[in-house]
Write a protein that holds these residues in place. Sequence first.
Motif, PDB file in Angstrom:
ATOM      1  N   SER A  25     -15.756  -5.329   4.464  1.00 19.02           N
ATOM      2  CA  SER A  25     -16.844  -4.442   3.880  1.00 19.02           C
ATOM      3  C   SER A  25     -16.274  -4.572   2.597  1.00 19.02           C
ATOM      4  O   SER A  25     -15.567  -4.768   1.801  1.00 19.02           O
ATOM      5  N   GLU A  26     -17.688  -4.290   1.787  1.00 21.96           N
ATOM      6  CA  GLU A  26     -17.707  -4.816   0.004  1.00 21.96           C
ATOM      7  C   GLU A  26     -16.353  -3.365  -0.035  1.00 21.96           C
ATOM      8  O   GLU A  26     -15.468  -3.208  -1.454  1.00 21.96           O
ATOM      9  N   GLU A  27     -16.996  -1.900   0.160  1.00 23.36           N
ATOM     10  CA  GLU A  27     -15.173  -0.460  -0.172  1.00 23.36           C
ATOM     11  C   GLU A  27     -13.961  -1.419  -0.068  1.00 23.36           C
ATOM     12  O   GLU A  27     -13.401  -0.658  -0.763  1.00 23.36           O
ATOM     13  N   LEU A  28     -13.372  -2.425   1.179  1.00 24.38           N
ATOM     14  CA  LEU A  28     -12.338  -2.713   1.457  1.00 24.38           C
ATOM     15  C   LEU A  28     -12.389  -3.846   1.353  1.00 24.38           C
ATOM     16  O   LEU A  28     -11.016  -4.406   1.577  1.00 24.38           O
ATOM     17  N   SER A  29     -12.631  -4.470  -0.211  1.00 27.33           N
ATOM     18  CA  SER A  29     -12.864  -5.839   0.010  1.00 27.33           C
ATOM     19  C   SER A  29     -10.961  -6.314  -0.791  1.00 27.33           C
ATOM     20  O   SER A  29     -10.476  -7.250  -1.307  1.00 27.33           O
ATOM     21  N   TRP A  30     -10.374  -4.748  -1.239  1.00 26.71           N
ATOM     22  CA  TRP A  30      -9.103  -4.582  -2.486  1.00 26.71           C
ATOM     23  C   TRP A  30      -8.062  -5.079  -0.808  1.00 26.71           C
ATOM     24  O   TRP A  30      -7.261  -5.229  -1.999  1.00 26.71           O
ATOM     25  N   LEU A  31      -8.089  -4.710   0.022  1.00 30.20           N
ATOM     26  CA  LEU A  31      -6.905  -4.372  -0.005  1.00 30.20           C
ATOM     27  C   LEU A  31      -6.601  -5.319   0.838  1.00 30.20           C
ATOM     28  O   LEU A  31      -4.894  -5.464   0.770  1.00 30.20           O
ATOM     29  N   PRO A  32      -7.435  -6.635   1.129  1.00 34.53           N
ATOM     30  CA  PRO A  32      -6.315  -8.167   1.830  1.00 34.53           C
ATOM     31  C   PRO A  32      -5.517  -8.566   0.373  1.00 34.53           C
ATOM     32  O   PRO A  32      -3.970  -8.598   0.617  1.00 34.53           O
ATOM     33  N   TYR A  33      -6.135  -8.166  -0.903  1.00 32.98           N
ATOM     34  CA  TYR A  33      -5.428  -8.567  -1.462  1.00 32.98           C
ATOM     35  C   TYR A  33      -3.814  -7.626  -2.174  1.00 32.98           C
ATOM     36  O   TYR A  33      -3.060  -8.140  -2.007  1.00 32.98           O
ATOM     37  N   ALA A  34      -4.023  -6.386  -2.039  1.00 30.94           N
ATOM     38  CA  ALA A  34      -2.977  -5.710  -2.181  1.00 30.94           C
ATOM     39  C   ALA A  34      -2.432  -5.644  -0.656  1.00 30.94           C
ATOM     40  O   ALA A  34      -0.825  -5.981  -1.546  1.00 30.94           O
ATOM     41  N   ILE A  35      -2.436  -5.645   0.403  1.00 33.11           N
ATOM     42  CA  ILE A  35      -1.806  -6.271   1.397  1.00 33.11           C
ATOM     43  C   ILE A  35      -0.791  -7.470   1.315  1.00 33.11           C
ATOM     44  O   ILE A  35       0.215  -7.486   1.715  1.00 33.11           O
ATOM     45  N   THR A  36      -1.467  -8.360   1.059  1.00 33.14           N
ATOM     46  CA  THR A  36      -0.506 -10.190   0.866  1.00 33.14           C
ATOM     47  C   THR A  36      -0.396  -9.807  -0.446  1.00 33.14           C
ATOM     48  O   THR A  36       1.070 -11.003  -0.587  1.00 33.14           O
ATOM     49  N   GLY A  37      -0.365  -9.316  -1.536  1.00 29.69           N
ATOM     50  CA  GLY A  37       0.259  -8.487  -3.063  1.00 29.69           C
ATOM     51  C   GLY A  37       1.742  -8.439  -2.317  1.00 29.69           C
ATOM     52  O   GLY A  37       2.824  -8.774  -2.983  1.00 29.69           O
ATOM     53  N   LEU A  38       1.302  -7.445  -1.401  1.00 27.28           N
ATOM     54  CA  LEU A  38       3.113  -6.330  -0.797  1.00 27.28           C
ATOM     55  C   LEU A  38       3.877  -7.295  -0.199  1.00 27.28           C
ATOM     56  O   LEU A  38       4.716  -6.874  -0.360  1.00 27.28           O
ATOM     57  N   VAL A  39       3.358  -8.264   0.424  1.00 19.95           N
ATOM     58  CA  VAL A  39       4.062  -8.821   1.430  1.00 19.95           C
ATOM     59  C   VAL A  39       5.128  -9.589   0.615  1.00 19.95           C
ATOM     60  O   VAL A  39       6.019 -10.256   0.638  1.00 19.95           O
ATOM     61  N   VAL A  40       4.431 -10.961  -0.217  1.00 20.23           N
ATOM     62  CA  VAL A  40       4.709 -11.498  -1.342  1.00 20.23           C
ATOM     63  C   VAL A  40       5.515 -11.056  -2.193  1.00 20.23           C
ATOM     64  O   VAL A  40       6.804 -11.789  -2.083  1.00 20.23           O
ATOM     65  N   VAL A  41       5.791  -9.653  -2.440  1.00 17.06           N
ATOM     66  CA  VAL A  41       6.548  -9.315  -3.166  1.00 17.06           C
ATOM     67  C   VAL A  41       7.794  -8.870  -2.926  1.00 17.06           C
ATOM     68  O   VAL A  41       8.949  -9.013  -3.227  1.00 17.06           O
ATOM     69  N   ALA A  42       7.552  -8.248  -1.350  1.00 14.84           N
ATOM     70  CA  ALA A  42       8.832  -8.150  -0.572  1.00 14.84           C
ATOM     71  C   ALA A  42       9.248  -9.059  -0.209  1.00 14.84           C
ATOM     72  O   ALA A  42      10.340  -9.678  -0.283  1.00 14.84           O
ATOM     73  N   GLY A  43       8.865 -10.387   0.246  1.00 16.03           N
ATOM     74  CA  GLY A  43       9.516 -11.644   0.443  1.00 16.03           C
ATOM     75  C   GLY A  43      10.187 -12.090  -0.818  1.00 16.03           C
ATOM     76  O   GLY A  43      11.038 -13.076  -0.240  1.00 16.03           O
ATOM     77  N   LEU A  44      10.103 -11.796  -1.878  1.00 20.26           N
ATOM     78  CA  LEU A  44      10.128 -12.904  -2.964  1.00 20.26           C
ATOM     79  C   LEU A  44      12.138 -11.531  -2.839  1.00 20.26           C
ATOM     80  O   LEU A  44      13.158 -12.381  -3.488  1.00 20.26           O
ATOM     81  N   LEU A  45      11.638 -10.774  -3.046  1.00 25.00           N
ATOM     82  CA  LEU A  45      12.685  -9.855  -2.996  1.00 25.00           C
ATOM     83  C   LEU A  45      13.714  -9.980  -2.602  1.00 25.00           C
ATOM     84  O   LEU A  45      14.763  -9.887  -2.472  1.00 25.00           O
ATOM     85  N   TRP A  46      13.385 -10.327  -1.205  1.00 21.32           N
ATOM     86  CA  TRP A  46      14.142 -10.585  -0.272  1.00 21.32           C
ATOM     87  C   TRP A  46      15.178 -11.231  -0.247  1.00 21.32           C
ATOM     88  O   TRP A  46      15.890 -11.620  -0.146  1.00 21.32           O
ATOM     89  N   LEU A  47      14.264 -12.295  -0.664  1.00 22.17           N
ATOM     90  CA  LEU A  47      15.475 -13.655  -0.347  1.00 22.17           C
ATOM     91  C   LEU A  47      16.179 -14.240  -1.829  1.00 22.17           C
ATOM     92  O   LEU A  47      16.869 -14.735  -1.975  1.00 22.17           O
ATOM     93  N   GLY A  48      15.942 -13.032  -3.059  1.00 17.87           N
ATOM     94  CA  GLY A  48      16.896 -13.039  -4.262  1.00 17.87           C
ATOM     95  C   GLY A  48      17.904 -11.454  -3.831  1.00 17.87           C
ATOM     96  O   GLY A  48      18.534 -11.424  -4.935  1.00 17.87           O
ATOM     97  N   ARG A  49      17.879 -11.276  -2.916  1.00 22.17           N
ATOM     98  CA  ARG A  49      18.240 -10.253  -2.685  1.00 22.17           C
ATOM     99  C   ARG A  49      20.701 -10.874  -2.246  1.00 22.17           C
ATOM    100  O   ARG A  49      21.275  -9.511  -2.917  1.00 22.17           O
ATOM    101  N   LEU A  50      20.825 -11.219  -2.180  1.00 21.29           N
ATOM    102  CA  LEU A  50      22.163 -12.000  -2.189  1.00 21.29           C
ATOM    103  C   LEU A  50      23.138 -11.415  -3.278  1.00 21.29           C
ATOM    104  O   LEU A  50      22.357 -12.184  -4.179  1.00 21.29           O
ATOM    105  N   ARG A  51      24.157 -10.749  -3.213  1.00 15.60           N
ATOM    106  CA  ARG A  51      24.658 -10.096  -4.036  1.00 15.60           C
ATOM    107  C   ARG A  51      25.868 -10.910  -4.068  1.00 15.60           C
ATOM    108  O   ARG A  51      26.150 -10.741  -2.485  1.00 15.60           O
ATOM    109  N   VAL A  52      26.581 -11.135  -5.342  1.00 12.68           N
ATOM    110  CA  VAL A  52      27.808 -11.691  -4.843  1.00 12.68           C
ATOM    111  C   VAL A  52      28.963 -11.328  -5.927  1.00 12.68           C
ATOM    112  O   VAL A  52      28.781 -10.610  -6.798  1.00 12.68           O
ATOM    113  N   ALA A  53      30.063  -9.777  -5.318  1.00 18.21           N
ATOM    114  CA  ALA A  53      30.806  -8.934  -6.168  1.00 18.21           C
ATOM    115  C   ALA A  53      32.470  -9.774  -6.078  1.00 18.21           C
ATOM    116  O   ALA A  53      32.726  -9.535  -4.578  1.00 18.21           O
TER     117      ALA A  53
END
Length: 141
Positions: A25-53
Amino acid sequence: MPWWWWPVGFLTAGVAAAELGMGVSEELSWLPYAITGLVVVAGLLWLGRLRVAVRGSELLVDDARLPVRFVTDAIPLDVNGRRELLGVSADPMAFVVVRPWVAGAVQIVLDDPDDPTPYWVVSSRRPQRLASALLAAAGRE
């Protein structure tokens, strides 16, 4: 990770959100963008998480730990050296943690009578610095 993964990830998220949002519905049209955006941010941060020290008397590579007392040499590798070491001349018993988007690496030669692993190969954006830190911690510099 490469910078261009972020725009590609958000473009993919936008396309997926537009497809998912067709039935919302029009009231919730922002929701898929928010969810997929959060999934992308979480996924890319997870891919770059490897630390070497190098901390104290250990080399930390993500959740793997190597006591530096077993390190006999640390050899910085450029992209060609890494390719050669991981290609035909690779030892199947080696411990390898490489990220394909990082050009440099360090070969860490080991001398542990209780472990058959001959060396580690670890990706690093600053291979010279990592090799120097390892050799200094092992008292071999």
